[in-house]
Design a protein around this motif. Structure first.
Motif, short mmCIF file in Angstrom:
data_model
loop_
_atom_site.label_atom_id
_atom_site.label_comp_id
_atom_site.label_asym_id
_atom_site.label_seq_id
_atom_site.Cartn_x
_atom_site.Cartn_y
_atom_site.Cartn_z
N GLN A 121 21.24 10.27 0.93
CA GLN A 121 20.61 10.19 -0.42
C GLN A 121 19.00 10.30 -0.24
O GLN A 121 18.41 11.01 -1.20
CB GLN A 121 20.98 8.81 -1.13
N ALA A 122 18.37 9.60 0.69
CA ALA A 122 17.05 9.88 0.93
C ALA A 122 16.45 11.41 0.93
O ALA A 122 15.72 11.68 0.27
CB ALA A 122 16.57 8.80 1.94
N GLN A 123 17.39 12.05 1.57
CA GLN A 123 17.06 13.45 1.91
C GLN A 123 17.38 14.26 0.67
O GLN A 123 16.36 15.37 0.41
CB GLN A 123 17.62 14.14 3.16
N LEU A 124 18.53 14.04 -0.02
CA LEU A 124 18.89 14.86 -1.14
C LEU A 124 17.85 14.91 -2.29
O LEU A 124 17.57 15.74 -2.81
CB LEU A 124 20.31 13.98 -1.50
N ARG A 125 17.06 13.64 -2.39
CA ARG A 125 16.31 13.36 -3.55
C ARG A 125 14.98 14.09 -3.29
O ARG A 125 14.20 14.63 -4.40
CB ARG A 125 15.84 11.96 -3.67
N GLN A 126 14.83 14.56 -1.95
CA GLN A 126 13.66 15.56 -1.63
C GLN A 126 13.83 17.06 -1.44
O GLN A 126 13.13 17.90 -1.29
CB GLN A 126 12.98 15.09 -0.12
N THR A 127 15.38 17.18 -1.64
CA THR A 127 15.46 18.62 -1.63
C THR A 127 15.27 19.39 -2.62
O THR A 127 15.39 18.91 -3.77
CB THR A 127 17.13 18.80 -1.67
N LYS A 128 14.43 20.53 -2.49
CA LYS A 128 13.95 21.44 -3.50
C LYS A 128 15.12 21.83 -4.64
O LYS A 128 16.26 22.33 -4.27
CB LYS A 128 13.21 22.64 -3.23
N PRO A 129 14.86 21.88 -5.88
CA PRO A 129 15.77 22.25 -6.75
C PRO A 129 16.35 23.94 -6.71
O PRO A 129 17.46 24.24 -6.67
CB PRO A 129 15.02 22.23 -8.11
N LEU A 130 15.32 24.63 -6.01
CA LEU A 130 15.64 26.06 -5.68
C LEU A 130 16.67 26.29 -4.58
O LEU A 130 17.52 27.11 -4.83
CB LEU A 130 14.30 26.83 -5.45
N LEU A 131 16.61 25.14 -3.52
CA LEU A 131 17.51 25.42 -2.61
C LEU A 131 19.00 25.09 -3.22
O LEU A 131 19.77 25.71 -2.75
CB LEU A 131 17.26 24.36 -1.47
N LEU A 132 19.00 23.97 -4.05
CA LEU A 132 20.26 23.64 -4.71
C LEU A 132 20.91 24.74 -5.32
O LEU A 132 22.12 24.88 -5.41
CB LEU A 132 20.30 22.20 -5.35
N ALA A 133 19.91 25.30 -6.19
CA ALA A 133 20.42 26.16 -6.98
C ALA A 133 21.00 27.55 -6.35
O ALA A 133 22.12 27.93 -6.43
CB ALA A 133 19.35 26.75 -7.93
N LEU A 134 20.32 27.87 -5.14
CA LEU A 134 20.66 28.85 -4.32
C LEU A 134 22.02 28.66 -3.70
O LEU A 134 22.98 29.47 -3.31
CB LEU A 134 19.85 29.50 -3.42
N PHE A 135 22.36 27.42 -3.03
CA PHE A 135 23.58 27.14 -2.50
C PHE A 135 24.76 27.28 -3.47
O PHE A 135 25.60 27.24 -3.18
CB PHE A 135 23.30 25.46 -2.01
N ALA A 136 24.21 26.55 -4.77
CA ALA A 136 25.42 26.67 -5.82
C ALA A 136 25.83 28.10 -6.07
O ALA A 136 27.08 28.63 -6.09
CB ALA A 136 25.13 26.03 -7.00
N LEU A 137 24.81 29.18 -6.11
CA LEU A 137 25.05 30.45 -6.36
C LEU A 137 26.06 31.06 -5.10
O LEU A 137 26.87 31.85 -5.49
CB LEU A 137 23.84 31.32 -6.45
N ALA A 138 25.44 30.85 -3.91
CA ALA A 138 26.17 31.08 -2.73
C ALA A 138 27.67 30.92 -2.67
O ALA A 138 28.48 31.58 -2.28
CB ALA A 138 25.49 30.98 -1.56
N PHE A 139 27.64 29.64 -3.04
CA PHE A 139 29.01 28.84 -2.85
C PHE A 139 30.15 29.53 -3.89
O PHE A 139 31.35 29.65 -3.48
CB PHE A 139 28.98 27.41 -3.23
#
Length: 217
Positions: A121-139
């Motif tokens: 959770q601590a790391q998740l809250r610091q994850t950049k929105p762009l990285l999460l968006a790119l992961f969702a797109l790729a997945f």
């Protein structure tokens, strides 16, 4: 949202059960309403079980799926199995492409849920929105590609026409043979991208937006 999920689950359960009883009875009497009725009954029966599967998985795994994913999943099962396969709605122009768009967005959301579950959770809250968006797109896109592998395998081993490489009994050639598959892949990319863009701006506005797609105990 919970009410919508229960409504969709009820529609899938009762609708599939009614289909099995009515169409099964007509088939036994020699008055099948659709060609290949026996196989359609099997597929609708599988759709009925798939619609109830999340409830069983949650109880066995002692966790809760994100409610938004459950709503999307039930809607997809109704559209693809009960309506699309059972009632032959795949004959409606672009029905298949719409479902690819819809399912890709759903699977991209599942990618967000998995990412959140595997990240502290601590790391998740610091994850950049762009990285999460790119992961969702790729997945979402990756699973769409895997589905095309499944269709290709089924066509080769079972002589099906899931990739629409035939019209009737005539083999298509060149670009015509690729149109269905490439259209499906494009729909997968666009559906995944729609969820990814939504996630990006949602997370930019409020990092807590991601909780919408998190598994719960």
């Amino acid at each position: 949202m919970q009410t919508i999920y229960r409504l969709l689950t009820g529609i899938n359960t009762l609708g599939s059960a009614a289909y099995l009883v009515i169409c099964g009875s007509l088939m036994v009497m020699g008055q099948s309403p659709f060609t290949g009725q026996a196989m359609l009954l099997v597929q609708v029966g599988v759709g009925l079980l798939l619609g109830l599967a999340p409830i069983v998985i949650e109880r066995l795994g002692h966790f809760r799926f994100p409610i938004i994913l459950l709503v999307l999943f039930e809607a997809f099962i109704i559209g693809s199995v009960l309506l699309g396969t059972g009632l032959q709605c795949y004959g409606i122009p672009y029905w298949d492409k719409f479902l690819h768009l819809f399912s890709a967005a759903m699977l991209a959301g599942l990618g967000l849920a998995i990412f959140a579950a595997l990240t502290p959770q601590a790391q998740l809250r610091q994850t950049k929105p762009l990285l999460l968006a790119l992961f969702a797109l790729a997945f979402g896109t990756l699973l769409g590609v895997c589905w095309e592998f499944y269709e290709f395998t089924g066509d080769g081993l079972l002589g099906l026409n899931m990739q629409r490489y035939m019209q009737g009994h005539t083999l298509l050639a060149g670009r015509a043979a690729l149109m269905d598959t490439m259209g499906d892949l494009l729909a997968d990319v666009l559906g995944s991208a729609a969820l990814a863009v939504t996630a990006y701006f949602g997370l930019r506005r409020d990092p807590a937006w991601l909780t919408t797609f998190e598994f719960r105990r």
